[in-house]
Design an enzyme around this catalytic site. Sequence first.
Site, mmCIF file in Angstrom:
data_model
loop_
_atom_site.group_PDB
_atom_site.id
_atom_site.type_symbol
_atom_site.label_atom_id
_atom_site.label_comp_id
_atom_site.label_asym_id
_atom_site.label_seq_id
_atom_site.Cartn_x
_atom_site.Cartn_y
_atom_site.Cartn_z
ATOM 1 N N THR A 188 0.816 -1.211 0.000
ATOM 2 C CA THR A 188 0.000 0.000 0.000
ATOM 3 C C THR A 188 0.852 1.264 0.000
ATOM 4 O O THR A 188 2.004 1.243 0.460
ATOM 5 C CB THR A 188 -0.901 -0.006 1.260
ATOM 6 O OG1 THR A 188 -1.519 1.262 1.392
ATOM 7 C CG2 THR A 188 -0.090 -0.263 2.531
ATOM 8 N N ASP A 189 0.262 2.376 -0.452
ATOM 9 C CA ASP A 189 0.961 3.664 -0.377
ATOM 10 C C ASP A 189 1.082 4.167 1.068
ATOM 11 O O ASP A 189 1.841 5.095 1.335
ATOM 12 C CB ASP A 189 0.243 4.714 -1.238
ATOM 13 C CG ASP A 189 -1.227 4.914 -0.880
ATOM 14 O OD1 ASP A 189 -1.722 4.251 0.049
ATOM 15 O OD2 ASP A 189 -1.885 5.747 -1.545
ATOM 16 N N GLU A 190 0.313 3.550 1.987
ATOM 17 C CA GLU A 190 0.316 4.060 3.368
ATOM 18 C C GLU A 190 1.665 3.863 4.057
ATOM 19 O O GLU A 190 1.941 4.500 5.070
ATOM 20 C CB GLU A 190 -0.820 3.409 4.169
ATOM 21 C CG GLU A 190 -2.146 3.642 3.461
ATOM 22 C CD GLU A 190 -3.382 3.295 4.277
ATOM 23 O OE1 GLU A 190 -3.312 3.321 5.511
ATOM 24 O OE2 GLU A 190 -4.416 3.006 3.653
ATOM 25 N N TYR A 238 -1.593 -0.497 10.967
ATOM 26 C CA TYR A 238 -1.726 -1.180 9.673
ATOM 27 C C TYR A 238 -0.553 -0.832 8.767
ATOM 28 O O TYR A 238 0.122 -1.713 8.212
ATOM 29 C CB TYR A 238 -3.049 -0.787 8.999
ATOM 30 C CG TYR A 238 -3.101 -1.134 7.523
ATOM 31 C CD1 TYR A 238 -3.107 -2.455 7.092
ATOM 32 C CD2 TYR A 238 -3.142 -0.121 6.548
ATOM 33 C CE1 TYR A 238 -3.143 -2.766 5.731
ATOM 34 C CE2 TYR A 238 -3.188 -0.426 5.195
ATOM 35 C CZ TYR A 238 -3.180 -1.757 4.790
ATOM 36 O OH TYR A 238 -3.209 -2.063 3.446
ATOM 37 N N LYS A 265 2.455 -3.280 7.185
ATOM 38 C CA LYS A 265 2.734 -3.452 5.755
ATOM 39 C C LYS A 265 4.166 -3.006 5.424
ATOM 40 O O LYS A 265 4.852 -3.628 4.612
ATOM 41 C CB LYS A 265 1.724 -2.658 4.912
ATOM 42 C CG LYS A 265 0.289 -3.150 4.982
ATOM 43 C CD LYS A 265 0.068 -4.551 4.444
ATOM 44 C CE LYS A 265 0.206 -4.650 2.947
ATOM 45 N NZ LYS A 265 -0.186 -6.013 2.453
#
Length: 357
Positions: A135-137, A160, A164
């Site tokens: 993810t970009d997060e 989260y 990741k």
Amino acid sequence: MSFAPSAVLVTGGAGFIGSNYLLHVVPRYADTLFVNLDALTYAGNLANLTDIEARDNYRFVHGDVTDADLLSRLFAEYGFDAVVHFAAESHVDRSILDPTAFVRTNVHGTLVLMQAARAAWKGSEDICRFHHISTDEVFGSLGPEGHFTADTSYAPRSPYAASKASADHLVRAFATTYGLPVVITNTSNNYGPWQFPEKLIPLVIRNAVAGEPIPVYGRGENVRDWLFVEDHVEALDRVLRSAPNGSTWLIGGDQEISNLELVERLLDEVDRQTGSQVGTRRPLIRFVTDRPGHDFRYALDSSPIQEQLGWQPKHDLEKGLQRTVRWYLDHIRWMENILDGEYRSYYATQYGSRGMN
Ligand code: NAD
Ligand code: TYD
């Protein structure tokens, strides 16, 4: 580089993006076997896959990515030459309520899966591939300007995102240290068919149809970049088949919008498609207590995948939202069937004390 796998282990294929991926690739590559390993958590739903469940090149295995014995049996039985790893706990709000499962599945699960691949692929790394979906997060929060690129430093801010990021680091470490053949993709917010209605877009559609309040965190000023899921799975297919080993790709929709504006557009679209006067549902909006550590903005520079792999998203936000609202209106029963006691109890915990009325 051209890679045509013969047997692919897809983890988390009963979730939102995994099922869209399987619905895309299983009919398309009839000579490739796809084995879907999924633990069927609250987010996994085999009803998403009825269109392909009877195909000869598809199998479902109910199991957990942290189960090393099961993985080694599956590698021995099917001889996978590719892994596409979607399985994860994926919801930021749940990670804030309890991060434990996020570390277990997203970090430990990725480790166990790579150990199994590494053991099975010893000596044949050049004809195998491990595709890690991320993810970009992991890059943290942007201000009003700028975009993440593949060189942006990691700065995760939610449990989260940290889980990741941790998995991404482990994947790169396995590539460097053990020569595991990997590709990584980091993607912006997906939306479209089969998304569990705890994420913003399907939650808004569900509540709008039911005439229930729509929770908007803070003042709704946070910005996300939205990517229609079918565009995402096409990009993933390209990366698996044509990206060089060890490469990372950022995949975004180039469709940035604030949460409030998005919610208003969605409510208007539900009005339009249900024959209500446009604007009728806007009074359902409730500004509620903000998410702790709420990332302000995400935006990705997707030009490398567009220029080097020839991928382009086919949906802008207007077209994607129209299709998504239509799909949920046509699948009300699917949605109500998955909203069980677990969802209701999560919803009460998440929103009960946030000022919803
Ligand atoms: P999802 O929550 O809808 O689905 C996750 C799936 O993984 C479910 O089917 C679940 O049953 C399964 N699963 C969970 N724990 C498992 C375990 N221990 N073993 C086996 N299966 C398990 O998630 P999604 O939205 O489809 O996301 C898929 C992947 O894409 C995730 O890795 C996520 O981090 C990443 N991602 C998602 C988005 C998005 O907008 N949804 C954006 C960028 C990246
Ligand atoms: P979400 O769909 O949870 O995705 P992510 O946190 O991965 O971006 O949330 C999208 C945006 O919508 C995010 O800024 C949080 C916000 N949001 C609300 O305002 N209300 C809600 O009820 C939810 C679930 C999210």
